[in-house]
Design a protein around this motif. Structure first.
Motif, PDB file in Angstrom:
ATOM      1  N   UNK A  33       0.854  -1.189   0.000  1.00 29.77           N
ATOM      2  CA  UNK A  33       0.000   0.000   0.000  1.00 29.77           C
ATOM      3  C   UNK A  33       0.885   1.232   0.000  1.00 29.77           C
ATOM      4  N   UNK A  34       0.640   2.123  -0.933  1.00 33.03           N
ATOM      5  CA  UNK A  34       1.449   3.337  -1.047  1.00 33.03           C
ATOM      6  C   UNK A  34       0.782   4.489  -0.299  1.00 33.03           C
ATOM      7  N   UNK A  35       1.590   5.497  -0.019  1.00 29.04           N
ATOM      8  CA  UNK A  35       1.063   6.694   0.626  1.00 29.04           C
ATOM      9  C   UNK A  35       1.498   6.847   2.069  1.00 29.04           C
ATOM     10  N   UNK A  36       2.004   5.756   2.672  1.00 29.77           N
ATOM     11  CA  UNK A  36       2.482   5.852   4.042  1.00 29.77           C
ATOM     12  C   UNK A  36       3.834   6.547   4.099  1.00 29.77           C
ATOM     13  N   UNK A  37       4.136   7.137   5.239  1.00 26.31           N
ATOM     14  CA  UNK A  37       5.393   7.858   5.404  1.00 26.31           C
ATOM     15  C   UNK A  37       6.321   7.142   6.383  1.00 26.31           C
ATOM     16  N   UNK A  38       5.771   6.644   7.472  1.00 31.35           N
ATOM     17  CA  UNK A  38       6.608   6.153   8.562  1.00 31.35           C
ATOM     18  C   UNK A  38       6.778   4.648   8.593  1.00 31.35           C
TER      19      UNK A  38
END
Length: 319
Positions: A33-38
């Motif tokens: 899943x893309x879009x996460x930062x941490x």
């Protein structure tokens, strides 16, 4: 399950996930899943005994900084999700947590999957802002028996470094604002990272009027503090994502939805400056997932320019 997909989740973590499935269930697919930062985020498709499927989400901290803080963050998220299960706030349900990596290669949290998608396009923003505001009012209305930990400020006056070319006078004034002691406030249950990237929308085909929020995710920063701080954080994100004028518009929508903010302009300025200035060193950090979602025009420089304009506007409106 394709071999390449299986390799996307490390062996010990896969074994740990399998131990928390129902009898007869198996992992049949894995999707990043893309879009996460941490954290690394993956959707796991689970084949059920009856021949159907259900999805779970796996959060894994691999960055050394977040691994060092994982026990607090993952326990905080798991506790928040358990609390939210008995409320009307749409959030994932916790399945299992390994905050100290006792069973997995890295600290991990397994939770249910929610339908919907994040929306970061400018189109339709006028309809989404009131929905975001009403959802945040509902979160702040929660009164848990056990409070989460007190909020932490994400910057200090001494740590602020204005972006290149920023309005030096405005940034100096905003920095002086947060150098003062924090205003007194009435505590509320805070998401602490409520912003468009952490809200899922369901939109029925051919029915824009049916737009609704289907989920709020990423509860690792859940805290206790002023409603103004959550509003300030979403306002900053909306200003950087959609243009500086949308920051104040979100705060207005929050009050229109029944939310209560600090009465004094100086107090509002403190919380909004405290949040906005924290973005000074992290423009690329927040812009990257937006570009991955299709907002390719949001370069680091473009976000820094919007941040500078937003800070100037804050001082003019509330200073």
């Amino acid at each position: 399950m394709h071999h390449e997909e299986a390799g996307a989740v490390r062996p010990l973590t896969l074994a740990w996930v399998r131990r928390h499935l129902e009898v007869g269930e198996r992992i049949v697919g894995i999707e990043e899943l893309h879009g996460g930062i941490t954290a690394e985020m993956r959707r796991l498709t689970i084949g059920t005994r009856g021949g159907g499927c259900r999805d779970l989400v796996l959060r894994t901290f691999v960055d050394p900084y977040f691994v060092a803080h994982a026990e607090d963050l993952l326990n905080r998220e798991a506790d928040a999700l358990a609390l939210l299960a008995d409320t009307d706030v749409p959030a994932p349900a916790p399945v299992a947590v390994d905050p100290g990596a006792a069973h997995c290669e890295y600290p991990s949290l397994l939770m249910s999957h929610l339908s919907g998608r994040t929306v970061v396009a400018d189109e339709g923003l006028e309809a989404r802002v009131p929905l975001l505001a009403r959802q945040l009012v509902a979160i702040h209305a929660l009164r848990p028996a056990g409070r989460p930990q007190e909020y932490e400020a994400w910057t200090t006056a001494d740590a602020v470094v204005p972006p290149h070319g920023a309005d030096a006078v405005a940034w100096a004034a905003a920095t002086d604002v947060i150098r003062k002691p924090a205003p007194r406030y009435e505590g509320r249950f805070l998401h602490r990272d409520f912003q468009p990237g952490n809200v899922l929308f369901d939109e029925p085909p051919h029915d824009a009027a049916g737009l609704r929020i289907s989920g709020v995710v990423d509860w690792v920063q859940t805290s206790w503090g002023p409603a103004d701080l959550d509003v300030a954080h979403c306002s900053t994100n909306v200003a950087l994502l959609h243009g500086p004028a949308w920051g104040p518009r979100f705060a207005e929508a929050y009050e229109e939805a029944g939310g209560v903010l600090a009465v004094a302009a100086g107090e509002r300025l403190y919380w909004r400056s405290l949040d906005a200035l924290a973005f000074a060193s992290g423009a690329e950090w927040v812009a990257r997932p937006w570009r991955e979602a299709g907002r390719t025009e949001l370069t680091t420089r473009a976000v820094e320019e919007r941040l500078d304009a937003y800070v100037v506007d804050l001082l003019e409106a509330l200073g």
